[in-house]
Design a protein around this motif. Structure first.
Motif, mmCIF file in Angstrom:
data_model
loop_
_atom_site.group_PDB
_atom_site.id
_atom_site.type_symbol
_atom_site.label_atom_id
_atom_site.label_comp_id
_atom_site.label_asym_id
_atom_site.label_seq_id
_atom_site.Cartn_x
_atom_site.Cartn_y
_atom_site.Cartn_z
ATOM 1 N N ARG A 97 -4.165 -5.295 -7.544
ATOM 2 C CA ARG A 97 -2.873 -5.965 -7.671
ATOM 3 C C ARG A 97 -2.419 -6.543 -6.334
ATOM 4 O O ARG A 97 -1.894 -7.654 -6.265
ATOM 5 N N ARG A 118 -1.980 -10.454 -6.494
ATOM 6 C CA ARG A 118 -0.588 -10.862 -6.585
ATOM 7 C C ARG A 118 0.010 -11.179 -5.210
ATOM 8 O O ARG A 118 0.858 -12.048 -5.094
ATOM 9 N N HIS A 119 -0.419 -10.447 -4.183
ATOM 10 C CA HIS A 119 0.203 -10.637 -2.880
ATOM 11 C C HIS A 119 -0.623 -11.509 -1.938
ATOM 12 O O HIS A 119 -0.105 -12.420 -1.321
ATOM 13 N N LYS A 122 0.835 -1.212 0.000
ATOM 14 C CA LYS A 122 0.000 0.000 0.000
ATOM 15 C C LYS A 122 0.863 1.253 0.000
ATOM 16 O O LYS A 122 0.552 2.230 -0.685
ATOM 17 N N VAL A 123 1.948 1.228 0.789
ATOM 18 C CA VAL A 123 2.810 2.413 0.854
ATOM 19 C C VAL A 123 3.472 2.652 -0.496
ATOM 20 O O VAL A 123 3.621 3.788 -0.944
ATOM 21 N N ILE A 124 3.866 1.552 -1.173
ATOM 22 C CA ILE A 124 4.461 1.712 -2.506
ATOM 23 C C ILE A 124 3.432 2.353 -3.441
ATOM 24 O O ILE A 124 3.784 3.094 -4.345
ATOM 25 N N GLY A 125 2.158 2.106 -3.176
ATOM 26 C CA GLY A 125 1.114 2.719 -3.986
ATOM 27 C C GLY A 125 0.497 1.761 -4.979
ATOM 28 O O GLY A 125 -0.178 2.179 -5.913
ATOM 29 N N LEU A 126 0.726 0.458 -4.799
ATOM 30 C CA LEU A 126 0.145 -0.523 -5.707
ATOM 31 C C LEU A 126 -1.372 -0.456 -5.634
ATOM 32 O O LEU A 126 -1.928 -0.260 -4.562
ATOM 33 N N PRO A 127 -2.064 -0.634 -6.780
ATOM 34 C CA PRO A 127 -3.528 -0.627 -6.733
ATOM 35 C C PRO A 127 -4.048 -1.844 -5.955
ATOM 36 O O PRO A 127 -3.397 -2.889 -5.924
#
Lengths: 304, 576
Positions: free
Chosen positions: A206, A210-211, A198-203
């Protein structure tokens, strides 16, 4: 763990008890027979023109009055029972498998969304799930097929009936997936690797696919084996009740229903053999499923 | 101490082994010896995996199967320990040996009142009736300093604070007048102020009742404050043992020297932490240069101007009521906090647990929306009223490092894909091959081998994982990194390495760090400016050296005085 054999074979490497191995072999054998039905079945049970009423209700070949042409006897239409069962198993397994895939897809997606977003989204999805769970499986399936037949005249035909059955079964089974996945997702969502995403800003999509998804999949695989058996059984019940596959394209359940009418007239084989095949299939898949569940449960696995 | 009394605990040449599944044997403790006299506190220190807890468990007969005592003897109160029975003759765990464990949250049964937890042991071992057991429980609660003991007897564990719970655990350990108490990390889960009280209590028990205490800990400050003797362990072996002052001031073994050197000092600021072993330099410098040049290309110079400012921040949590629609409680986690961080500096946020520091970290990094107030990054509002959406460079600019290195990396993904994710997502590399190249340089920048990209997270130790976690944060090319307790779950020597790494990265790339920590010594070593928080409010903000040498607020002064440090060692004559 020490193995007595000098070189550990496949069986010891998998580490499954004999009962599970037998069950797995049986299940695979039934599936293989069903898949190869078109080649190994002596007759084509869907070709109505080939039936002759003079052959109707012949007992199995190994009984005193048996006919060597029909190994397991014939049904009331003069249809070879063995062929009908092989084709019927194919229908049952296809519907069961289809229902599991549909239920798993729906349940996993809704479970991920509910667990990840929480709050109102979660409340709505899970209340719907609760409502569905408050209906008995069969009742709900009857309802779905009944409604489908009423509004869609072609629903009872051999082409459309399997699809309707798959939907009717899946509409109840997805709830179990959704609940399991939701709980696992809530645990994973609180972990730092998801926060990092979330901090990286991934939607969100995803992060979920993916995670989180790979981390919540193992219970899904295990539930699926158990649900496969349940779905095959539900299909059989529905067909037995007359809302499943049409008599012209029988599943195992349809055969049992047809045979049921004749059991008390001394014509036992029509119901018995399909029922036996069904019991063996369901039992075998259940045993394998149970073992998989224990195997994938880390708490049970550490036991020596 | 009288020479006539036998030592409460004497361990001689102890070896503990764990047979492994593949037939080999893992030796957890080898040739360990120590003696505890009545009234003595003997500290057993070392890093995780050193075997200190194993010794404690062996003494209590709590070794986990298939662990076994393979050699050596244990005497408790002069009586030999029988490994087959799991105790010494006539010695009963709970009656003659008391146990205090690390986590007071889990070592009391949540379904029983304090009274029943305390009286259970007494009635079993001392054969007391209900009334006298109750009277004794009351005495014990008074002895361990619990206010209003009469009322507390009826309380359930969840109604007590962490410190009170640990007091109850100690009271239970004392209930049958043991001669020996084994305390395994008794204060690790507690805040400094509570820790100070519990340590004083343990010291008083040793002095007044003549109880011998085996204190298992990893905290050198705790050792310095209350232990009479200390034994340092490393990989199952005793490396040094002796009186506390002797060992801490003049360690002889190289490992003991390095371990003591790695403890962050609160009394003076050092340039770097002395580190055990290799730090993995070499190609790292080149990789850091890459990060620096990319920072310069974006024209984001280190100018010392405010980069982040937090204005009047409030965060409230609302707990829902019993019935739908009923009013719940409102809890203010952060209450009107303002501060600003200048570019290129390390800003520390300290406080005890529950003071709201992690909540602020979550707001700054965009994981949580504030109730009121706002956060601006280089003049743009990123959280609070009128906040713009954090996308693109703005989202990249602020990254975070988490406390638990075991959960912060996705165990199902290879390191390479984890680190490549921000690079590919922000199109910081023009091709997959270039991204792989960047990943390799990031891994080298944090002091690991580039081959790490092929492996899964479980192949790495806690410290290595924290390095990878830092590499992932760097991958987005941030200008500000929020570090939420980055080293509190790591061993002291690994902590020193990680903190040095953060310092080096800061120096090499001009990063700004917001460091959240409860450890004042770490904060002093790392930070340029520090803010102290208490119960959601900022009580003091000052340049780091000013805060530590001349604290203004009474709470800051209290916190500083409570931290157990190596400059005040028990039994050492104090300079006035």
């Amino acid at each position: 763990m020490k193995t007595l054999a000098p070189s550990p074979g496949l069986i010891t490497r998998i580490g499954a008890p004999i009962s599970v191995m037998v069950a797995a072999v049986l299940a695979l054998a039934i599936v293989a027979c069903a898949l190869l039905a078109a080649w190994i079945a002596p007759y084509d049970p869907t070709d109505l023109a080939s039936f002759e009423l003079i052959n109707a209700e012949l007992p199995p070949a190994f009984t005193a009055d048996g006919d060597a042409r029909f190994l397991l006897g014939t049904d009331n239409q003069g249809r070879d029972l063995l062929s009908a069962m092989l084709y019927g198993a194919r229908v049952s397994i296809a519907i069961g498998g289809g229902a599991v895939i549909m239920a798993a897809t729906l349940g996993v997606i809704l479970g991920l969304i509910a667990g990840y977003y929480g709050g109102r989204v979660d409340a709505v999805i899970m209340r719907v799930a609760d409502v569905i769970l408050s209906f008995p499986t069969i009742l709900l399936a009857l309802l779905v097929s009944g409604v489908a037949r009423a509004i869609f005249p072609g629903a009872a035909t051999a082409e459309w009936a399997p699809l309707i059955l798959i939907c009717a079964i899946a509409i109840h089974e997805w709830v179990q997936y959704a609940r399991t996945v939701r709980a696992a997702t809530m645990v994973e969502t609180a972990k730092d690797y998801v926060r990092a995403g979330k901090v990286i800003g991934l939607p969100s999509r995803r992060i979920m696919l993916r995670h989180i998804l790979p981390n919540v999949m193992s219970p899904v695989l295990v539930i699926s084996t158990i649900n496969l058996a349940a779905a095959v059984l539900t299909e059989a019940t529905l067909s037995f009740l007359g809302v499943g596959m049409p008599p012209t394209y029988p599943s195992l359940g349809t055969l049992i229903r047809i045979g049921n009418e004749f059991v008390f007239s001394g014509i036992w084989w029509i119901a018995l053999f399909p029922a036996l095949a069904l019991v063996i299939l369901v039992l075998a898949v259940n045993i394998v499923g149970d073992w998989l569940r224990d195997r994938f449960n880390p708490k049970l696995r550490v036991k020596r | 101490m009288s020479d006539l009394q036998p030592p409460v605990l004497a361990i001689d040449g102890l070896r503990v082994e764990y047979p492994l599944a593949n037939g080999s044997v893992f030796t957890a403790v080898e040739h360990a010896s120590l003696v505890i006299q009545p009234g003595e506190i003997h500290a057993l220190v070392g890093e995780s995996g050193a075997g200190k807890t194993t010794i404690g468990n062996a003494v209590m007969g709590l070794l986990e199967k298939p662990g076994r005592i393979a050699a050596g003897t244990i005497h408790i109160g002069g009586k030999p320990f029988d490994p087959a029975k799991g105790s010494a003759e006539g010695v009963v765990l709970g009656r003659d040996v008391g146990a205090v464990f690390q986590d007071p949250m889990t070592s009391l049964n949540p379904l029983f009142t304090v009274e029943s937890q305390l009286t259970e042991t007494m009635r079993a071992h001392l054969k007391l009736d209900r009334a006298s057991a109750r009277a004794r429980a009351l005495q014990l609660l008074e002895a361990v300093g619990i206010p209003e003991p009469q009322r507390r007897l009826k309380a359930y564990p969840h109604q007590l604070s962490g410190g009170q719970r640990q007091r109850v655990v100690i009271a239970a350990a004392l209930s049958c007048d043991p001669k020996l108490v084994v305390a395994d990390e008794p204060t690790t889960a507690l805040d400094v102020s509570v820790q100070a009280q519990i340590l004083k209590l343990l010291r008083d028990l040793a002095d007044e009742r003549g109880i011998g205490i085996l204190l298992v800990t990893h905290n050198m400050g705790v050792v310095a404050q209350i232990a009479d003797r200390v034994t340092i362990m490393h990989r199952g072996k005793v490396v040094e043992s002796g009186p506390t002052v002797e060992v801490l001031r003049r360690p002889r073994a190289p490992y003991a020297k390095a371990l003591i050197g790695a403890v962050p000092r609160i009394d003076a600021k050092l340039d770097r932490f002395p580190v055990l072993g290799d730090e993995g330099k070499g190609r790292a410098a080149e990789a850091r240069a890459m990060l620096r040049s990319s920072a310069e290309r974006t024209g984001d110079a280190v100018d010392g101007a405010p980069i982040l400012s937090v204005e009047n921040l409030c965060v409230e949590y609302i707990t829902s009521g019993w019935l739908p629609g009923s009013k719940g409680h409102t809890f203010r986690a952060v209450d009107g906090v303002s501060f600003s961080v200048n570019s290129g500096e390390v800003f520390g946020l300290v406080g005890e647990s529950g003071c709201g520091k992690t909540t602020i970290a979550n707001v700054v990094s965009g994981l949580l929306n504030p109730t009121a107030g706002r956060v601006t990054y280089r003049g743009q509002t990123v959280a609070g009223e009128g906040a713009i959406r954090r996308i693109g460079p703005l989202r990249q600019a602020i990254q975070m490092i988490f406390q638990d290195p075991y959960s912060s990396l996705n165990s199902r993904m290879r390191i390479g894909s984890i680190l490549a994710e921000p690079i590919l997502f922000y199109r910081l590399a023009s091709s997959k091959a270039e991204a792989e190249d960047d990943v390799a340089r990031l891994i080298e920048a944090v002091g690991l081998e580039a081959e790490a990209a092929q492996r899964f997270p479980h192949a790495f130790s806690g410290g290595q994982r924290q390095r990878l976690s830092i590499a992932r944060a760097l991958g987005a090319r941030p200008r500000l990194i929020v570090c939420d307790e980055p080293t509190s779950s790591l061993d002291v020597s690994v902590q020193a390495q990680i903190l040095n790494l953060l310092k080096d990265l800061r120096d090499a790339t001009g990063l700004t760090l917001l460091l959240i920590s409860h450890d004042l010594a770490v904060v002093r070593q790392m930070c340029d400016r520090v803010a102290v928080m208490r119960q959601g409010k900022l009580v003091e903000e000052a340049p780091s050296e000013t805060l530590f040498t001349a604290p203004q607020h009474p709470y800051t002064r209290e916190l500083l005085s409570l931290v157990p440090t190596l400059d005040r060692i028990r039994g050492e004559p104090q300079a006035a």
